[in-house]
Design a protein around this motif. Structure first.
Motif, short mmCIF file in Angstrom:
data_model
loop_
_atom_site.label_atom_id
_atom_site.label_comp_id
_atom_site.label_asym_id
_atom_site.label_seq_id
_atom_site.Cartn_x
_atom_site.Cartn_y
_atom_site.Cartn_z
N LEU A 64 0.82 -1.21 0.00
CA LEU A 64 0.00 0.00 0.00
C LEU A 64 0.85 1.26 0.00
O LEU A 64 0.51 2.26 -0.64
N PHE A 65 1.97 1.24 0.70
CA PHE A 65 2.86 2.40 0.74
C PHE A 65 3.37 2.73 -0.68
O PHE A 65 3.36 3.89 -1.10
N SER A 66 3.79 1.71 -1.39
CA SER A 66 4.29 1.91 -2.75
C SER A 66 3.18 2.43 -3.66
O SER A 66 3.42 3.29 -4.52
N ARG A 67 1.97 1.94 -3.48
CA ARG A 67 0.85 2.39 -4.31
C ARG A 67 0.48 3.84 -4.02
O ARG A 67 0.13 4.59 -4.93
N ILE A 68 0.56 4.25 -2.77
CA ILE A 68 0.24 5.64 -2.43
C ILE A 68 1.30 6.59 -3.00
O ILE A 68 0.97 7.63 -3.57
N ILE A 69 2.57 6.22 -2.84
CA ILE A 69 3.64 7.05 -3.40
C ILE A 69 3.52 7.12 -4.92
O ILE A 69 3.59 8.20 -5.51
N TYR A 70 3.33 6.00 -5.55
CA TYR A 70 3.22 5.97 -7.01
C TYR A 70 1.93 6.66 -7.46
O TYR A 70 1.89 7.30 -8.53
N GLY A 71 0.89 6.53 -6.65
CA GLY A 71 -0.39 7.16 -7.00
C GLY A 71 -0.33 8.67 -7.00
O GLY A 71 -1.20 9.32 -7.59
N SER A 72 0.68 9.25 -6.33
CA SER A 72 0.81 10.71 -6.35
C SER A 72 1.03 11.21 -7.76
O SER A 72 0.64 12.33 -8.10
#
Length: 273
Positions: A64-72
């Motif tokens: 989830l952390f990677s998805r939130i960062i990438y989702g930015s």
């Protein structure tokens, strides 16, 4: 006292401008920053936050952390593109309507009135639904109902500036319309228009997230924050982190840009007093 207020607003503007730049840089370099692939299943689904998975995993076992960062990259860049579109279209149409007046002004403003006759988000949902839900179409849908704000503001400023003596003098000396617009009118209004655009970044980001949350914006597996909130809705009781962290990301970034816009507006107001 005025110097103290000006200094305080300068500091506030510098702080939030720095934070905004950091947020944008995170979005730009997200592929390098993310510790894990945001699109691949790398662990059991719905794993709680831990040292290995800071924000836990989602229902498909993705970090989830990677998805939130990438989702930015999606949330921020979609918003910036949207702001540019409504700023450019609204300003151009507003300047044309205010400067030339007559039938051109009537047509543009009546069309704008028609676009704002319905609740903005509802109309955007209808447009996005007709165009088929996607990240690109959500930007088009929101732009279609937002440009009128900038057109009205630009028109009102042009009508005011047109009454100034230097505009009349420029016309008397034979200056062409395009020369008057680009040399005198736009330079005297562009600062206010830019500050308005910066102030709207947070609001427009929320509207994009709202469309994605309702299923009319970015579609899975795109890790756009509003779409991630929608994915976490069904597991709210068993895995609240799936909604908590994307929601916090939206709140933090929207707050930064809102405060940046407020600081810029206050600074302009102080200098104009």
């Amino acid at each position: 006292m005025e110097k103290l207020r000006l200094k305080r607003k300068n500091i506030q503007l510098a702080v939030f401008l720095t934070l905004a730049i950091i947020v944008v840089m995170i979005a730009i370099f997200a592929p390098v920053i993310v510790p894990k692939n945001p699109f691949k299943m790398i662990a059991p689904s719905l794993r709680r936050p831990s040292r290995q998975y800071i924000f836990g995993t989602d229902h498909l076992g993705r970090d989830l952390f990677s998805r939130i960062i990438y989702g930015s990259r999606y949330s921020i860049f979609m918003t910036l593109v949207l702001v540019f579109i409504v700023f450019f279209i609204g300003t151009v149409l507003g300047v044309v309507a205010g400067y030339f007046g007559g039938i051109i002004d009537t047509v543009i403003m009546r069309f704008g009135d028609m676009m704002i006759a319905f609740p903005g988000l509802i109309f955007a949902i209808a447009i996005a639904g007709l165009l088929n839900p996607s990240a690109k179409n959500s930007v088009i849908a929101i732009a279609a109902v937002t440009w009128t704000k900038y057109a009205r503001l630009a028109r009102s400023m042009v009508l005011k500036i047109k009454q100034e003596l230097y505009i009349k003098a420029a016309k008397l000396t034979g200056s062409k319309d395009y020369s008057v617009i680009f040399k005198y009118i736009i330079p005297n209004m562009i600062t206010t228009m830019i500050v308005t655009a910066v102030s709207d970044i947070g609001t427009l980001m929320l509207e994009i997230a709202a469309l994605s949350f309702l299923g009319f914006g970015a579609q899975p597996p795109i890790p756009e924050w509003g779409a991630m909130l929608n994915e976490g809705r069904t597991t709210l009781s068993s895995a609240p982190w799936m909604m908590l962290y994307p929601g916090l990301a939206i709140v933090i970034v929207v707050t930064i840009f809102n405060m940046l816009g407020d600081a810029a507006r206050d600074l302009i107001d102080i200098k104009s007093e």
